[in-house]
Design an enzyme around this catalytic site. Structure first.
Site, PDB file in Angstrom:
ATOM      1  N   LYS A   9       0.699  -1.098   0.069  1.00 24.61           N
ATOM      2  CA  LYS A   9      -0.013   0.036   0.105  1.00 24.61           C
ATOM      3  C   LYS A   9       0.942   1.222   0.168  1.00 24.61           C
ATOM      4  O   LYS A   9       2.044   1.208   0.488  1.00 24.61           O
ATOM      5  CB  LYS A   9      -0.934   0.146   1.125  1.00 24.61           C
ATOM      6  CG  LYS A   9      -0.338   0.189   2.526  1.00 24.61           C
ATOM      7  CD  LYS A   9       0.071   1.541   3.019  1.00 24.61           C
ATOM      8  CE  LYS A   9       0.688   1.283   4.266  1.00 24.61           C
ATOM      9  NZ  LYS A   9       1.494   2.609   4.817  1.00 24.61           N
ATOM     10  N   ASP A 135      -2.278  -2.191  10.915  1.00 26.59           N
ATOM     11  CA  ASP A 135      -2.546  -2.203   9.322  1.00 26.59           C
ATOM     12  C   ASP A 135      -2.990  -3.487   8.594  1.00 26.59           C
ATOM     13  O   ASP A 135      -3.523  -3.220   7.528  1.00 26.59           O
ATOM     14  CB  ASP A 135      -1.283  -1.713   8.646  1.00 26.59           C
ATOM     15  CG  ASP A 135      -1.128  -0.318   8.761  1.00 26.59           C
ATOM     16  OD1 ASP A 135      -1.950   0.570   9.198  1.00 26.59           O
ATOM     17  OD2 ASP A 135       0.331   0.112   8.408  1.00 26.59           O
TER      18      ASP A 135
END
Ligand code: ATP
Length: 288
Positions: A9, A135
């Protein structure tokens, strides 16, 4: 054998709005997957053990690896007696602000679910995952997301408009812990316009997205490592609409509306020698 791709990401926005009593930072982040990925393979074995191997010997393959932690958690929860062989083919830069370990952990949830036919939903995966890493819930859901709380409150946004993304990691290692400690010792001067970023994404407005790229961790890491500013300037001088650091760094990405500009920028950054790890990439929105 089960094979899974685990996507990295970038942060289109990263704000820190507070700190909980238990030490976790309260964040507002815009997360976006890019098509830089690790590949994980899963196979049953009859040893009852987790055997993890990786293509790079700097990566832990014991209980410190998030893949191991996820497999262990699921084997205990579902009383799995078989063992599992997992191989990790690592391509995502390590300790780079790209959630490399977290995305592998997310892929391990999916790999184990498929291999052992586990009756676990994405929501249950996310509840278990946040205890292992803030995350990982985002990495389970993937795509373009607003991530709030400590990372467990997720809101899906529309897909990011088509564009090209150059991702470069300089040859320095930055400790995420150090970055947050430094951040805590200072007043945050300017907060990203996260709501405006959500609107720009909804409107498919690439220029609006680039205007609002902002990361409160960037002044900390960039203040210590001037190579970050140099890479950003190089990307912007060679056609990036904007360039910024992702996560706690030190990885930098640039956004382009044109493939030729992306390629020109790639050549310029490569030539500079500032980024041993350099990828021409695009946003992706993986479905499961
Ligand atoms: P984030 O963006 O979430 O801060 P990061 O990209 O900065 O993540 P990682 O690549 O996840 O950092 O690696 C940080 C550390 O986590 C590594 O130094 C390594 O010891 C450990 N680690 C645990 N599991 C993994 C994994 N599957 N792959 C790589 N590193 C892992």
């Amino acid at each position: 054998m089960i094979t899974r791709k685990a996507y990295a990401k970038i942060n289109l926005g990263l704000d820190v709005t507070g700190k909980r009593e238990d030490g976790y930072h309260i964040v507002r982040m815009i997360m976006q997957n890019v098509d830089i990925y690790d590949t994980l393979t899963f196979e049953k074995n009859d040893s009852g053990m987790i055997k993890l191997t990786a293509n790079k010997d700097t990566i832990p393959t014991d209980e410190h690896n998030l893949i191991y932690k996820v497999c262990d958690l699921l084997m205990k929860k579902y009383d799995i007696k078989d063992g599992v062989d997992v191989h990790l083919e690592k391509r995502i830069p390590v300790a780079a602000g790209m959630a490399g370990g977290s995305t592998d952990g997310a892929a391990a949830f999916y790999g184990m679910k498929e291999l052992f036919d586990l009756p676990i939903t994405k929501e249950e995966m996310c509840e278990l995952a946040v205890k292992l890493g803030a995350d990982i819930p985002y990495c389970i859901m993937g795509g373009t997301m607003l991530s709030e709380g400590i990372g467990e409150v997720l809101t899906a946004l529309s897909d990011m408009p088509d564009c090209y993304i150059l991702v470069g990691k300089p040859a320095i290692d930055v400790s995420t812990g150090w970055v947050y400690t430094e951040l805590d010792s200072k007043e945050i001067e300017s907060h990203p316009d996260i709501d405006g970023m959500c609107d720009a994404i909804k409107a498919c407005d690439l220029k609006g997205i680039c205007d609002r790229l902002s990361n409160v961790l960037e002044p900390v890491t960039k203040g210590k490592y001037e190579v970050i500013g140099k890479i950003e300037a190089l990307m912007e001088d060679n056609g990036a609409i904007r360039s910024i650091m992702t996560g706690s760094g030190p990885t930098v990405f640039g956004i382009y509306d044109d493939e030729d500009k992306l390629k020109a920028s790639y050549e310029a950054v490569k030539e500079s020698g500032l980024c041993p790890e350099l990828f021409m990439s695009k946003p992706v929105n993986p479905k499961d």
